[in-house]
Scaffold this motif. Structure first.
Motif, mmCIF file in Angstrom:
data_model
loop_
_atom_site.group_PDB
_atom_site.id
_atom_site.type_symbol
_atom_site.label_atom_id
_atom_site.label_comp_id
_atom_site.label_asym_id
_atom_site.label_seq_id
_atom_site.Cartn_x
_atom_site.Cartn_y
_atom_site.Cartn_z
ATOM 1 N N GLN A 157 3.271 -11.024 -9.265
ATOM 2 C CA GLN A 157 1.935 -11.369 -8.360
ATOM 3 C C GLN A 157 1.571 -10.773 -7.200
ATOM 4 O OE1 GLN A 157 2.388 -15.944 -7.909
ATOM 5 N NE2 GLN A 157 2.779 -16.287 -10.011
ATOM 6 N N ALA A 158 2.422 -10.469 -6.354
ATOM 7 C CA ALA A 158 2.356 -9.711 -5.340
ATOM 8 C C ALA A 158 1.952 -8.399 -5.446
ATOM 9 C CB ALA A 158 3.687 -9.726 -4.483
ATOM 10 N N ARG B 24 1.768 0.885 -1.764
ATOM 11 C CA ARG B 24 2.762 0.282 -2.501
ATOM 12 C C ARG B 24 4.093 0.201 -1.731
ATOM 13 N NH1 ARG B 24 3.730 -1.288 -7.875
ATOM 14 N NH2 ARG B 24 5.937 -1.529 -8.370
ATOM 15 N N SER B 25 4.327 1.189 -1.157
ATOM 16 C CA SER B 25 5.941 1.449 -0.337
ATOM 17 C C SER B 25 5.702 0.803 0.899
ATOM 18 C CB SER B 25 6.104 2.860 -0.367
ATOM 19 O OG SER B 25 5.000 3.723 0.268
ATOM 20 N N ARG B 26 4.559 0.714 1.397
ATOM 21 C CA ARG B 26 4.693 0.133 2.851
ATOM 22 C C ARG B 26 4.077 -1.357 3.256
ATOM 23 N NH1 ARG B 26 5.396 4.479 6.637
ATOM 24 N NH2 ARG B 26 5.652 6.529 5.666
ATOM 25 N N SER B 27 3.334 -1.526 2.225
ATOM 26 C CA SER B 27 2.611 -2.986 2.557
ATOM 27 C C SER B 27 3.781 -3.999 2.200
ATOM 28 C CB SER B 27 1.637 -3.211 1.684
ATOM 29 O OG SER B 27 1.914 -3.254 0.207
ATOM 30 N N ARG B 28 3.672 -5.304 2.669
ATOM 31 C CA ARG B 28 4.535 -6.425 2.659
ATOM 32 C C ARG B 28 4.060 -7.337 1.233
ATOM 33 N NH1 ARG B 28 6.062 -10.762 7.358
ATOM 34 N NH2 ARG B 28 8.164 -11.237 6.686
ATOM 35 N N LEU B 29 5.041 -7.459 0.561
ATOM 36 C CA LEU B 29 4.407 -8.334 -0.818
ATOM 37 C C LEU B 29 4.445 -9.574 -0.456
ATOM 38 C CD1 LEU B 29 7.323 -7.205 -3.157
ATOM 39 C CD2 LEU B 29 4.806 -6.509 -2.878
ATOM 40 N N ARG C 106 2.316 -19.704 2.133
ATOM 41 C CA ARG C 106 2.068 -18.177 1.785
ATOM 42 C C ARG C 106 3.507 -18.062 1.284
ATOM 43 N NH1 ARG C 106 -1.025 -13.958 2.618
ATOM 44 N NH2 ARG C 106 -0.127 -11.998 3.178
ATOM 45 N N LEU C 107 3.905 -17.196 0.292
ATOM 46 C CA LEU C 107 5.155 -16.623 -0.189
ATOM 47 C C LEU C 107 5.121 -15.204 0.413
ATOM 48 C CD1 LEU C 107 4.939 -18.019 -3.853
ATOM 49 C CD2 LEU C 107 5.808 -19.161 -1.901
ATOM 50 N N VAL C 108 6.339 -14.914 1.017
ATOM 51 C CA VAL C 108 6.341 -13.619 1.602
ATOM 52 C C VAL C 108 7.823 -13.025 1.146
ATOM 53 C CG1 VAL C 108 6.467 -12.320 3.935
ATOM 54 C CG2 VAL C 108 5.073 -14.265 3.505
ATOM 55 N N LYS C 109 7.873 -11.842 0.991
ATOM 56 C CA LYS C 109 9.178 -11.314 0.744
ATOM 57 C C LYS C 109 9.602 -10.303 1.666
ATOM 58 C CE LYS C 109 11.597 -8.737 -2.971
ATOM 59 N NZ LYS C 109 11.550 -8.093 -4.315
#
Length: 421
Positions: free
Chosen positions: A27-28, A106-111, A165-168
């Motif tokens: 989803q993220a 993809r590598s730098r943004s927060r899921l 909000r769901l954050v990884k």
């Protein structure tokens, strides 16, 4: 007494199975891809600019035609659109520091995934340690219960949950509940005023002569392990063929580095929360410098034609300033003091560390490291340089730049003449 609406966030750790983690990761990544598609649709569009309605129509069509777009719940997709347009609104706002929206890597943004509708959550408390929440397309999930949520438990705080909000991060998935409560307007804070100087050698120096300090965020063994992992990642990158994706071993090394850095950040945030809470309870007016932190931490590398000087020393200073997170300290202090009826005042930062608070004489040579000794023959005051700066900051409350808290207190602070210690 007239009340006010108080919006707060509460972070809790989710207890997920491997299958649920995979669903949230999908989803993220879909939400990130949707952001990039929206940005491409709006910025590379020929002719007239796209409107919110155009973007909404495009999202609905994409969800019907592209299978993987269905991984993201419809409400979460609408939240991406809302956030994207808010980013443009912030960019065009002259008083907002936000830059132009860009593509998300993809590598730098927060899921992250939004759950904007509170009715979908169905939050309940399971026992003393755990609560349960329903997540779209994931199911019922447990989360660590550390604080009563408004409107959930009987006898708990009054209010409601407005969304989540769901954050990884490096430790896994967390849920950030958005809560809202109606609270009475606070009475004026009875505490005294104080000036606060933010530094690197001393984290916070107060004008009353006290200081708030902390140790290293990582222990000696953790720092050595972080150094070994960073060296290991450098060797693995050097052995990787050009333009090839990271190997699984390199990815595992990156994950271990991220976990250690996240540990340091958690300890820093915990210290900032405890320290700002103590300051908010003790002092009614806190005066700080209006620092342009982004400008202060700019690189000193320079250009080929005009190379910089002392680049390594400036890079080390920039890392120390970033590690102290001065802006976050003031942000935490502002809302905590406002809730207690106090005020945070920002004043100009110029010359506060080079001026003697007792006689007003200014000389850059008077400061030597952490010691300040006034060179005026008629004064001769000597003491800690950060304490001297904090007193100057407190005395500068009459030249206030901005105030956060009670407006009446802000106006009285503007009328307040400079005071000598």
């Amino acid at each position: 007494m007239e009340g006010a609406r108080q919006a707060r966030a509460h972070v809790a750790r989710l207890d997920l199975s491997a299958a649920q983690v995979a669903v949230l990761d999908g989803q993220a990544h879909t939400a990130r891809a949707l952001w990039n598609l929206l940005h491409e649709y709006c910025t590379f569009r020929q002719g007239r600019l796209a409107t919110v309605k155009d973007c909404d129509t495009a999202i609905r069509q994409a969800r019907r035609e592209i299978d993987w777009m269905g991984q993201l719940p419809a409400q979460a997709a609408q939240a991406v659109l809302k956030t994207y347009w808010q980013a443009w609104a912030n960019f065009f706002d002259p008083g907002h520091p936000a830059g132009r929206p860009t593509f998300k890597s993809r590598s730098r943004s927060r899921l992250a995934v939004d759950v904007p509708q509170a009715r979908d959550l169905q939050v309940t408390r399971v026992n003393r340690r755990w609560g349960a929440v329903s997540l779209p397309k994931v199911g019922r999930v447990r989360f660590r219960w550390t604080r009563d949520l408004p409107g959930v438990t009987r006898g708990g705080p009054a209010g409601r949950i407005t969304g989540a909000r769901l954050v990884k991060d490096a430790f896994g998935w967390q849920i950030v509940f958005r809560t809202e409560r109606q609270v009475p307007a606070p009475a004026a804070h009875p505490g005294p005023g104080v000036g606060v100087d933010r530094g690197v050698t001393v984290a916070l120096a107060l004008s009353d002569g006290t200081m708030r300090e902390h140790g290293a965020w990582l222990r000696d063994g953790e720092r050595q392990r972080l150094r070994r992992l960073e060296n290991k990642s450098a060797r693995q990158r050097a052995a990787r063929p050009p333009r090839q994706p990271a190997s699984r071993r390199l990815a595992r090394t990156y994950d271990r580095i991220a976990r250690l850095r996240a540990t340091a950040k958690r300890r820093a945030v915990d210290w900032q929360h405890r320290t700002t809470t103590e300051l908010a309870r003790t002092y009614g007016v806190v005066v700080v410098e209006d620092l342009q932190i982004t400008t202060m931490v700019r690189s000193a590398t320079g250009t080929i034609d005009n190379p910089g000087r002392n680049v390594r020393q400036k890079a080390g200073l920039n890392r120390s300033i970033a590690g102290e997170a001065w802006g976050r300290t003031v942000t935490l202090l502002e809302y905590k003091i406002r809730d207690r009826g106090g005020l945070v005042v920002k004043v100009p930062a110029r010359w506060t560390s080079q001026t003697c608070h007792r006689c007003g004489h200014r000389d850059p040579a008077a400061r030597d490291g952490i010691r300040y000794a006034c060179v005026n023959p008629g004064c001769g005051w000597a003491g800690h340089a950060d304490t001297n700066a904090a007193i100057n900051i407190r005395n500068a409350a009459g030249t206030v730049v901005s105030g956060r808290g009670d407006l009446g207190a802000a106006r009285s602070a503007k009328r307040q003449p400079p005071r000598a210690a």
